[in-house]
Each structure stands twice: as C-alpha cells, then as structure tokens.
Design a protein around this motif. Sequence first.
Motif, PDB file in Angstrom:
ATOM      1  N   LYS A 137      46.649  26.854  40.920  1.00  0.00           N
ATOM      2  CA  LYS A 137      48.100  26.831  41.073  1.00  0.00           C
ATOM      3  C   LYS A 137      48.639  28.191  41.494  1.00  0.00           C
ATOM      4  N   LEU A 138      47.997  29.269  41.034  1.00  0.00           N
ATOM      5  CA  LEU A 138      48.479  30.618  41.317  1.00  0.00           C
ATOM      6  C   LEU A 138      47.737  31.283  42.474  1.00  0.00           C
ATOM      7  N   GLY A 139      46.722  30.616  42.997  1.00  0.00           N
ATOM      8  CA  GLY A 139      45.936  31.226  44.063  1.00  0.00           C
ATOM      9  C   GLY A 139      45.084  32.385  43.570  1.00  0.00           C
ATOM     10  N   MET A 140      44.796  32.397  42.275  1.00  0.00           N
ATOM     11  CA  MET A 140      43.992  33.483  41.693  1.00  0.00           C
ATOM     12  C   MET A 140      42.532  33.040  41.536  1.00  0.00           C
ATOM     13  N   ASN A 141      42.000  32.468  42.597  1.00  0.00           N
ATOM     14  CA  ASN A 141      40.628  31.953  42.551  1.00  0.00           C
ATOM     15  C   ASN A 141      39.731  32.668  43.550  1.00  0.00           C
ATOM     16  N   GLN A 142      40.004  33.973  43.744  1.00  0.00           N
ATOM     17  CA  GLN A 142      39.182  34.784  44.631  1.00  0.00           C
ATOM     18  C   GLN A 142      38.229  35.634  43.801  1.00  0.00           C
ATOM     19  N   ALA A 143      37.164  36.065  44.415  1.00  0.00           N
ATOM     20  CA  ALA A 143      36.161  36.860  43.695  1.00  0.00           C
ATOM     21  C   ALA A 143      36.762  38.156  43.161  1.00  0.00           C
ATOM     22  N   GLU A 144      37.639  38.790  43.935  1.00  0.00           N
ATOM     23  CA  GLU A 144      38.225  40.071  43.544  1.00  0.00           C
ATOM     24  C   GLU A 144      39.584  39.918  42.867  1.00  0.00           C
ATOM     25  N   PHE A 145      40.066  38.680  42.770  1.00  0.00           N
ATOM     26  CA  PHE A 145      41.401  38.482  42.179  1.00  0.00           C
ATOM     27  C   PHE A 145      41.434  37.124  41.484  1.00  0.00           C
ATOM     28  N   ALA A 146      40.967  37.127  40.250  1.00  0.00           N
ATOM     29  CA  ALA A 146      40.885  35.899  39.455  1.00  0.00           C
ATOM     30  C   ALA A 146      41.805  35.999  38.244  1.00  0.00           C
ATOM     31  N   LEU A 147      42.022  34.867  37.585  1.00  0.00           N
ATOM     32  CA  LEU A 147      42.838  34.842  36.372  1.00  0.00           C
ATOM     33  C   LEU A 147      41.987  35.279  35.191  1.00  0.00           C
ATOM     34  N   ASP A 148      42.357  36.399  34.595  1.00  0.00           N
ATOM     35  CA  ASP A 148      41.620  36.928  33.451  1.00  0.00           C
ATOM     36  C   ASP A 148      41.585  35.899  32.318  1.00  0.00           C
ATOM     37  N   ILE A 149      40.430  35.705  31.710  1.00  0.00           N
ATOM     38  CA  ILE A 149      40.263  34.679  30.676  1.00  0.00           C
ATOM     39  C   ILE A 149      41.166  34.941  29.472  1.00  0.00           C
ATOM     40  N   GLU A 150      41.270  36.204  29.060  1.00  0.00           N
ATOM     41  CA  GLU A 150      42.113  36.506  27.904  1.00  0.00           C
ATOM     42  C   GLU A 150      43.589  36.245  28.215  1.00  0.00           C
ATOM     43  N   ASP A 151      44.018  36.522  29.445  1.00  0.00           N
ATOM     44  CA  ASP A 151      45.401  36.217  29.822  1.00  0.00           C
ATOM     45  C   ASP A 151      45.657  34.724  29.732  1.00  0.00           C
ATOM     46  N   TYR A 152      44.686  33.935  30.155  1.00  0.00           N
ATOM     47  CA  TYR A 152      44.798  32.474  30.082  1.00  0.00           C
ATOM     48  C   TYR A 152      44.891  32.020  28.623  1.00  0.00           C
ATOM     49  N   LEU A 153      44.027  32.556  27.766  1.00  0.00           N
ATOM     50  CA  LEU A 153      44.005  32.145  26.362  1.00  0.00           C
ATOM     51  C   LEU A 153      45.291  32.548  25.640  1.00  0.00           C
TER      52      LEU A 153
END
Length: 244
Positions: A137-153
């Motif tokens: 949804k955020l387009g944060m699915n790149q190798a150098e720019f992903a959604l940090d797991i702790e931010d998600y949690l």
Amino acid sequence: MTGGETDAPASMEKQFEDFRVKLDEAGSLRERIRAVVNEIESITRLMHASLLHVHQSRPLSGNKITSVEVLEKPKAQVDGLKELYGRLAEVLCECPGEYYRFHNDWRSETQTVVSLLAFMHWLETGKLLMHTEAEEKLGMNQAEFALDIEDYLIGLCFLSNEMPRYVVNQVLAGNYDCPRKVLRFLTDLHAAFRMLNLRNDFLRKKFDSLKYDLKRVEEVYYDMKIRHLANGDSAEDNGTQGQS
C-alpha cells in the motif's frame, strides 16, 4: 619546528573540512526528508479526522453513518501517501546503505500510518493487515526501502488502542455483536505478539498497552454476556475465553 609539526594543523584542518562537507550534506538531505514527512503528517491528520466518525455512538443528522461511508475519505488519501513514500525513497537513493541513519526522521509518522491503514483494513475485512500488504500500500517493498518490522508492530499496537473506544461506542449505537468480534481479533493478535522475544523497550511497553486494551474489551463483552445482550454461539464464545 619540524615538518611533522607543520603538517599536523593542516591535516587536522582538512579532516574537519571533510566533516563540515559531510555534515552539510546530511543536513540538507535531512531537510528534504523532513519536508516529505511534513506532507505525510498532513495526510495522516486528515485520515484520522475522517476515521473519528466511526466512534460516534449516535447517528449524525438522523442518518446512521456506515463504516463504508466513513472509509471513503481516508481511503482516497492512500495513493497520496504512496506517492510521498516514493519521493522519500528517491531521496534515500542518494545515500545507499544509510536507511537506518535517517530512519528516525520518518519512523513515528510511519507507525501512525500503519495504525490507520490497519484500522481501515480491519473495518473493511475484520482481519489483520499483513506486513507485506502494508508495504504494498505504501510502496515500501524495495530492497533499499522497506517497512521496518518494529514500525509495523508498533503501528498494530496503536491500532489496538483504538479498539476499546470503538467497542464502547458501537455498543451504545446498538451493535451488540461488535465486542465479540473485537475480542476475538485482539485475542488472536495478543497471542501472535506473545510469540515474539521483544527486546525493544518501547515496543514492549506498547505490547503491555495491547494487553490492557484486550482486558478492557473483555470487560465490555462479559458485561454484555451477563446482561444477555451479546450475540454469537456459545461454542465460539468459550473458545475465545479460553485464549484470553
């Protein structure tokens, strides 16, 4: 004065000149990141203001507002968020490998974004927004720019903070099935979190708040059971209570 003593001030000066250049570059980059983050904050404020309508316990202007209608405005903002995160990724491409050096500049805002997206997703589906879905949804699915797991949690913990208020107001509006559904969802989420070995102090504190949210929803649900207002079959209810 020896040659070595003469060279010392010059080498020191060069070192600090290099530092100045690097700090100026980092400062300029951080200002550009902050400009994008400010726009993200503006959108999240609009989304949050729109979602507040789901907490209304009484119909507005005599007409009951459905969650589908409430979600129209915040959902319309998601593409804007994706575009802004794309701009953020472009800025970070200029400093490859330094994602976590600048991560704190958008971390808090991203946690809020995740909580809003997760709440909207739950209102639509009754299910958890998965990490990969949030990244998409955020387009944060790149190798150098992903959604940090702790931010998600942490975003999921913020989501749970909304649930007790939502449950109370839904009951006041006559939706007696809501506590059972929310209790089942939070029970499953709590059980999933217990699988984690939480080392981040802030995340651990937010997990503690999730446990408190679960307890508050349990109290509403059990009070409704006593008053014979709760819906749902007894087998499902017993299964839910056994997990809590």
